[in-house]
Design a protein around this motif. Sequence first.
Motif, mmCIF file in Angstrom:
data_model
loop_
_atom_site.group_PDB
_atom_site.id
_atom_site.type_symbol
_atom_site.label_atom_id
_atom_site.label_comp_id
_atom_site.label_asym_id
_atom_site.label_seq_id
_atom_site.Cartn_x
_atom_site.Cartn_y
_atom_site.Cartn_z
ATOM 1 N N PHE A 58 -43.661 -21.660 -7.708
ATOM 2 C CA PHE A 58 -42.350 -21.657 -7.266
ATOM 3 C C PHE A 58 -41.220 -20.618 -8.336
ATOM 4 O O PHE A 58 -40.773 -19.890 -8.242
ATOM 5 C CB PHE A 58 -41.427 -23.081 -6.753
ATOM 6 N N ARG A 59 -41.593 -21.126 -9.564
ATOM 7 C CA ARG A 59 -40.918 -20.550 -10.724
ATOM 8 C C ARG A 59 -41.342 -19.028 -10.915
ATOM 9 O O ARG A 59 -40.606 -18.017 -10.957
ATOM 10 C CB ARG A 59 -41.332 -21.223 -12.047
ATOM 11 N N ASN A 60 -42.675 -18.853 -10.526
ATOM 12 C CA ASN A 60 -43.218 -17.428 -10.689
ATOM 13 C C ASN A 60 -42.746 -16.644 -9.713
ATOM 14 O O ASN A 60 -42.264 -15.493 -9.875
ATOM 15 C CB ASN A 60 -44.759 -17.306 -10.698
ATOM 16 N N GLU A 61 -42.349 -17.057 -8.592
ATOM 17 C CA GLU A 61 -41.840 -16.122 -7.195
ATOM 18 C C GLU A 61 -40.147 -15.944 -7.865
ATOM 19 O O GLU A 61 -39.924 -15.127 -7.389
ATOM 20 C CB GLU A 61 -41.864 -17.102 -5.952
ATOM 21 N N LEU A 62 -39.723 -17.140 -8.256
ATOM 22 C CA LEU A 62 -38.324 -17.021 -8.559
ATOM 23 C C LEU A 62 -37.932 -16.004 -9.653
ATOM 24 O O LEU A 62 -37.153 -15.262 -9.641
ATOM 25 C CB LEU A 62 -37.644 -18.458 -9.071
ATOM 26 N N ILE A 63 -38.878 -16.095 -10.642
ATOM 27 C CA ILE A 63 -38.821 -15.059 -11.840
ATOM 28 C C ILE A 63 -39.024 -13.543 -11.106
ATOM 29 O O ILE A 63 -38.143 -12.696 -11.465
ATOM 30 C CB ILE A 63 -39.836 -15.147 -12.662
ATOM 31 N N ALA A 64 -39.942 -13.401 -10.308
ATOM 32 C CA ALA A 64 -40.230 -11.933 -9.700
ATOM 33 C C ALA A 64 -39.102 -11.704 -8.652
ATOM 34 O O ALA A 64 -38.614 -10.623 -8.953
ATOM 35 C CB ALA A 64 -41.394 -12.100 -8.773
ATOM 36 N N LEU A 65 -38.386 -12.340 -8.067
ATOM 37 C CA LEU A 65 -37.182 -12.255 -7.233
ATOM 38 C C LEU A 65 -35.943 -11.947 -8.325
ATOM 39 O O LEU A 65 -35.490 -10.910 -8.040
ATOM 40 C CB LEU A 65 -36.962 -13.389 -6.407
ATOM 41 N N ALA A 67 -36.184 -10.673 -11.128
ATOM 42 C CA ALA A 67 -36.699 -9.488 -11.933
ATOM 43 C C ALA A 67 -36.086 -8.283 -10.910
ATOM 44 O O ALA A 67 -35.716 -7.458 -11.647
ATOM 45 C CB ALA A 67 -38.002 -9.344 -12.568
ATOM 46 N N ARG A 68 -36.532 -8.561 -9.699
ATOM 47 C CA ARG A 68 -36.219 -7.413 -8.588
ATOM 48 C C ARG A 68 -34.774 -7.119 -8.543
ATOM 49 O O ARG A 68 -34.404 -5.970 -8.576
ATOM 50 C CB ARG A 68 -36.940 -7.747 -7.427
ATOM 51 N N LEU A 69 -34.047 -8.315 -8.381
ATOM 52 C CA LEU A 69 -32.624 -8.239 -8.327
ATOM 53 C C LEU A 69 -31.937 -7.755 -9.547
ATOM 54 O O LEU A 69 -30.896 -6.982 -9.213
ATOM 55 C CB LEU A 69 -31.936 -9.640 -7.871
ATOM 56 N N SER A 70 -32.162 -8.052 -10.365
ATOM 57 C CA SER A 70 -31.800 -7.537 -11.827
ATOM 58 C C SER A 70 -31.941 -6.009 -12.024
ATOM 59 O O SER A 70 -31.239 -5.429 -12.606
ATOM 60 C CB SER A 70 -32.512 -8.010 -13.050
ATOM 61 N N SER A 71 -32.983 -5.326 -11.208
ATOM 62 C CA SER A 71 -33.309 -3.893 -11.308
ATOM 63 C C SER A 71 -32.505 -3.149 -10.424
ATOM 64 O O SER A 71 -32.550 -1.992 -10.143
ATOM 65 C CB SER A 71 -34.695 -3.500 -11.310
ATOM 66 N N GLY A 72 -31.501 -3.768 -9.573
ATOM 67 C CA GLY A 72 -30.536 -3.420 -8.485
ATOM 68 C C GLY A 72 -31.131 -3.460 -7.075
ATOM 69 O O GLY A 72 -30.428 -3.164 -6.139
ATOM 70 N N ALA A 73 -32.357 -4.079 -6.949
ATOM 71 C CA ALA A 73 -32.722 -4.214 -5.400
ATOM 72 C C ALA A 73 -31.984 -5.109 -4.776
ATOM 73 O O ALA A 73 -31.261 -5.970 -5.525
ATOM 74 C CB ALA A 73 -34.062 -4.731 -5.556
ATOM 75 N N LEU A 74 -31.941 -4.906 -3.516
ATOM 76 C CA LEU A 74 -31.183 -6.037 -2.686
ATOM 77 C C LEU A 74 -32.181 -6.969 -2.037
ATOM 78 O O LEU A 74 -33.440 -6.708 -1.998
ATOM 79 C CB LEU A 74 -30.736 -5.182 -1.548
ATOM 80 N N LEU A 75 -31.644 -8.076 -1.872
ATOM 81 C CA LEU A 75 -32.497 -9.327 -1.200
ATOM 82 C C LEU A 75 -33.132 -8.987 0.077
ATOM 83 O O LEU A 75 -32.330 -8.554 1.039
ATOM 84 C CB LEU A 75 -31.440 -10.563 -1.231
ATOM 85 N N GLU A 133 -23.492 -11.537 -7.800
ATOM 86 C CA GLU A 133 -24.336 -10.836 -7.046
ATOM 87 C C GLU A 133 -25.485 -10.478 -7.908
ATOM 88 O O GLU A 133 -25.615 -10.852 -9.021
ATOM 89 C CB GLU A 133 -23.374 -9.214 -6.935
ATOM 90 N N GLY A 134 -26.518 -10.191 -7.365
ATOM 91 C CA GLY A 134 -27.878 -10.345 -7.888
ATOM 92 C C GLY A 134 -28.166 -9.187 -9.100
ATOM 93 O O GLY A 134 -28.740 -9.413 -9.808
ATOM 94 N N GLY A 135 -27.022 -8.048 -9.093
ATOM 95 C CA GLY A 135 -27.110 -7.094 -10.285
ATOM 96 C C GLY A 135 -26.752 -7.868 -11.303
ATOM 97 O O GLY A 135 -26.828 -7.185 -12.425
ATOM 98 N N ARG A 136 -26.158 -9.140 -11.497
ATOM 99 C CA ARG A 136 -25.812 -9.693 -12.725
ATOM 100 C C ARG A 136 -26.838 -10.619 -13.221
ATOM 101 O O ARG A 136 -26.728 -11.128 -14.331
ATOM 102 C CB ARG A 136 -24.633 -10.445 -12.534
#
Length: 183
Positions: A58-65, A67-75, A133-136
């Motif tokens: 779960f932690r690995n998936e949450l970190i990956a998510l 990281a994706r959101l921090s790069s500007g990707a959308l959920l 927002e995920g971008g934050r």
Amino acid sequence: MDRLWTDFVNSDYHDWRGGDRSEDRLGKASWQRDFLERWQLNASVPASPEDELSMRNFRNELIALGARLSSGALLTDVEKQWLNDVMEAGHVRRKLNTIDQELKLQLIAVEAHWHQVMAEVAADFAMTLVEGEGGRIRICDNSDCRWMFYDDTRSRTQKYCDDKMCGNLMKVRRFRAKRKFQN
């Protein structure tokens, strides 16, 4: 400001000063106890090997998510469904209480187990997305640190998990590199 989800994902410690020391605190009973107490959650300590594996995945998936959101990707819909599935595993009941002479609606866990804890972590992450927002979501610019945090500054320019630790360290490194280059 620490959040439930950042405290959970940052249980994978790396020496922010650049040393070789790192440790996965998730499997340590002392970390589990402190985490549960700090966030007023309940589960058995130490966690079973199966629960530890579930929490790591779960932690690995949450970190990956994050990281994706921090790069500007959308959920994505798949990620939204994944969060919903994790949250669904935690059952709560609602209770109206008076706390400090103020009415509060509390969500009380039906069962005390680590899947409930993961559901609460996922819910806190989801609330971060709903309220902000995920971008934050950021990953510390100190490559040795790797901590994840939520940038709640007005300017949205926070680079380091902690300005006094990683921020100062990186400032000194830049200064020394610049000085070395000039000599």
